[in-house]
Design a protein around this motif. Structure first.
Motif, PDB file in Angstrom:
ATOM      1  N   TRP A 134      17.817   1.686 -57.520  1.00  0.00           N
ATOM      2  CA  TRP A 134      19.041   2.809 -56.711  1.00  0.00           C
ATOM      3  C   TRP A 134      20.140   2.388 -55.554  1.00  0.00           C
ATOM      4  N   GLN A 135      21.158   2.495 -55.178  1.00  0.00           N
ATOM      5  CA  GLN A 135      21.946   2.510 -54.652  1.00  0.00           C
ATOM      6  C   GLN A 135      22.351   3.986 -53.619  1.00  0.00           C
ATOM      7  N   ALA A 136      21.458   3.407 -52.069  1.00  0.00           N
ATOM      8  CA  ALA A 136      21.615   4.436 -51.602  1.00  0.00           C
ATOM      9  C   ALA A 136      22.199   4.100 -50.701  1.00  0.00           C
ATOM     10  N   GLY A 137      23.478   5.452 -50.900  1.00  0.00           N
ATOM     11  CA  GLY A 137      24.708   5.643 -49.718  1.00  0.00           C
ATOM     12  C   GLY A 137      25.496   4.682 -50.173  1.00  0.00           C
ATOM     13  N   CYS A 138      26.135   4.455 -51.804  1.00  0.00           N
ATOM     14  CA  CYS A 138      27.142   4.078 -52.579  1.00  0.00           C
ATOM     15  C   CYS A 138      28.372   4.516 -51.875  1.00  0.00           C
ATOM     16  N   ALA A 139      28.488   5.135 -51.428  1.00  0.00           N
ATOM     17  CA  ALA A 139      30.417   4.892 -50.738  1.00  0.00           C
ATOM     18  C   ALA A 139      31.560   4.990 -51.884  1.00  0.00           C
ATOM     19  N   HIS A 140      32.983   4.307 -52.115  1.00  0.00           N
ATOM     20  CA  HIS A 140      33.073   4.580 -52.762  1.00  0.00           C
ATOM     21  C   HIS A 140      32.899   4.259 -54.300  1.00  0.00           C
ATOM     22  N   GLY A 141      31.844   3.484 -54.806  1.00  0.00           N
ATOM     23  CA  GLY A 141      31.555   2.542 -55.186  1.00  0.00           C
ATOM     24  C   GLY A 141      31.482   1.419 -55.638  1.00  0.00           C
ATOM     25  N   GLY A 190      13.554  13.690 -50.478  1.00  0.00           N
ATOM     26  CA  GLY A 190      12.887  12.683 -50.838  1.00  0.00           C
ATOM     27  C   GLY A 190      13.651  11.717 -51.489  1.00  0.00           C
ATOM     28  N   VAL A 191      11.942  11.225 -52.649  1.00  0.00           N
ATOM     29  CA  VAL A 191      12.297  10.144 -53.703  1.00  0.00           C
ATOM     30  C   VAL A 191      12.926  10.967 -55.002  1.00  0.00           C
ATOM     31  N   PHE A 192      14.215   9.709 -54.937  1.00  0.00           N
ATOM     32  CA  PHE A 192      14.991   9.870 -55.674  1.00  0.00           C
ATOM     33  C   PHE A 192      14.504   9.209 -57.597  1.00  0.00           C
ATOM     34  N   CYS A 193      13.876   8.801 -57.658  1.00  0.00           N
ATOM     35  CA  CYS A 193      13.957   7.482 -58.571  1.00  0.00           C
ATOM     36  C   CYS A 193      12.841   6.701 -58.563  1.00  0.00           C
ATOM     37  N   GLU A 194      11.601   6.392 -59.371  1.00  0.00           N
ATOM     38  CA  GLU A 194      11.070   5.203 -59.325  1.00  0.00           C
ATOM     39  C   GLU A 194      12.314   3.832 -59.780  1.00  0.00           C
ATOM     40  N   ALA A 195      11.763   3.111 -58.541  1.00  0.00           N
ATOM     41  CA  ALA A 195      13.112   2.116 -58.992  1.00  0.00           C
ATOM     42  C   ALA A 195      12.321   0.520 -58.606  1.00  0.00           C
ATOM     43  N   HIS A 196      12.949  -0.402 -58.921  1.00  0.00           N
ATOM     44  CA  HIS A 196      12.709  -1.293 -59.130  1.00  0.00           C
ATOM     45  C   HIS A 196      13.843  -2.071 -57.961  1.00  0.00           C
ATOM     46  N   LEU A 197      14.730  -2.342 -57.885  1.00  0.00           N
ATOM     47  CA  LEU A 197      15.321  -2.626 -56.463  1.00  0.00           C
ATOM     48  C   LEU A 197      16.235  -1.362 -56.155  1.00  0.00           C
ATOM     49  N   ILE A 198      16.117  -1.571 -55.069  1.00  0.00           N
ATOM     50  CA  ILE A 198      16.364   0.221 -54.104  1.00  0.00           C
ATOM     51  C   ILE A 198      17.568  -1.351 -53.202  1.00  0.00           C
ATOM     52  N   GLY A 230       8.714  -4.025 -56.402  1.00  0.00           N
ATOM     53  CA  GLY A 230       9.915  -3.735 -55.991  1.00  0.00           C
ATOM     54  C   GLY A 230      10.857  -4.004 -55.259  1.00  0.00           C
ATOM     55  N   PHE A 231      12.271  -4.520 -55.169  1.00  0.00           N
ATOM     56  CA  PHE A 231      13.283  -4.832 -54.003  1.00  0.00           C
ATOM     57  C   PHE A 231      13.260  -4.205 -53.221  1.00  0.00           C
ATOM     58  N   LEU A 232      13.255  -3.821 -52.385  1.00  0.00           N
ATOM     59  CA  LEU A 232      14.541  -3.537 -50.909  1.00  0.00           C
ATOM     60  C   LEU A 232      15.724  -5.014 -50.645  1.00  0.00           C
TER      61      LEU A 232
END
Length: 283
Positions: A107-114, A206-214, A243-245
């Motif tokens: 999950w890339q939260a706040g992805c801006a312009h990618g 809230g929670v968007f997905c089940e993630a291994h890395l955010i 999981g990693f943050l």
């Protein structure tokens, strides 16, 4: 803009925030006050409004203006392989651990312009993991998401991005992953094949997905402490065990009530792991 007293400007800012929430449902009330005020002032100047109240009036009566307002408040900005040492750590330390999973969700939260989304896709491609990975790239701004999906950027950025890529341990040439034309570069569409772009509001959703890395880099610095805690709790609840943050280089879990849920993996590079992991890359 006309010269207003700080007290009057603070009233105007509060009314702007209230109007934005009541008219369109976007709540910026828990953003860091000084940063938010500065952005609203800049937005007023860019739109040639004499006062913040004038900006509020335009926003209320001109709904098509909303994307520009949100872009001005969220300031989506990034670059490919920003902070190369962090991406090198992902490549060398984190991805080998994630490789044990049959399916990897990021999950890339706040992805801006990618730009960082495509940087992740390149890392995964070179690690041989992309075919079993799904990247969920989210942002508050629909305009930012549209630009991220297009994957078209100024060619002037290519040299810096290539240096970042090499410093991050790149195995090839960054030019292998884009085509250049008319002073623009377009990311190869094969990097899009496992990316889902979606609107998500970290303030309210809230929670968007089940993630291994955010990854949520250089977003929390604009939030108040209570809002940071809320968002970190969402990330905690989204991560699988161990999981990693990844946070931005100016961000940390210091003083956050959610810090107890995470353990440093590489604290210098702002990489954390959900607490309770048996194996660690760093002592």
């Amino acid at each position: 803009m006309s010269v207003d007293t700080p007290e009057l400007e603070n009233i105007e800012v509060a009314l702007f925030v209230q109007a934005l929430q009541r008219r369109y449902g976007y709540d910026f009330s828990q953003y860091a006050p000084a940063s938010l005020k500065r952005r609203i002032q800049q937005l007023s100047e860019q739109m040639e409004c004499k006062t913040i109240s004038g900006l509020t009036e335009r926003m209320l009566h001109d709904p098509p203006l909303l994307p520009r307002v949100l872009d001005g408040l969220t300031v989506p900005a990034s670059e490919m392989f920003r902070d190369p040492a962090m991406f090198r750590s992902l490549r060398e330390q984190v991805l080998p651990l994630l490789a044990s999973y049959p399916q990897i969700n990021i999950w890339q939260a706040g992805c801006a312009h990618g730009q960082e989304v495509y940087s992740l896709a390149i890392l995964l491609e070179e690690a041989g993991l992309y075919e079993r990975t799904q990247i969920f790239a989210t942002d508050l701004s629909e305009r930012a998401l549209q630009l991220a999906e297009e994957g078209i950027y100024p060619a002037r950025d290519a040299q810096q991005w290539s240096r970042n890529y090499q410093a991050a341990g790149g195995n090839h040439s960054l030019a292998d992953y884009y085509s250049a034309r008319y002073n623009l570069l377009k990311i190869d569409q094969r990097l899009r094949r496992h990316v889902t772009f979606a609107q998500h509001n970290l303030v309210a959703d809230g929670v968007f997905c089940e993630a291994h890395l955010i990854l949520c880099r250089n977003v929390l610095i604009y939030f108040s402490n209570p809002l940071q805690d809320r968002v970190l709790s969402v990330f905690r609840d989204s991560l699988v065990r161990n999981g990693f943050l990844c946070l931005g280089m100016r961000e940390s879990l210091d003083y956050a009530s959610a810090a107890a849920s995470f353990a440093p993996f590489d604290e210098c590079l702002r990489i954390y792991r959900l607490a309770g992991q048996p194996e660690r890359a760093f002592a």
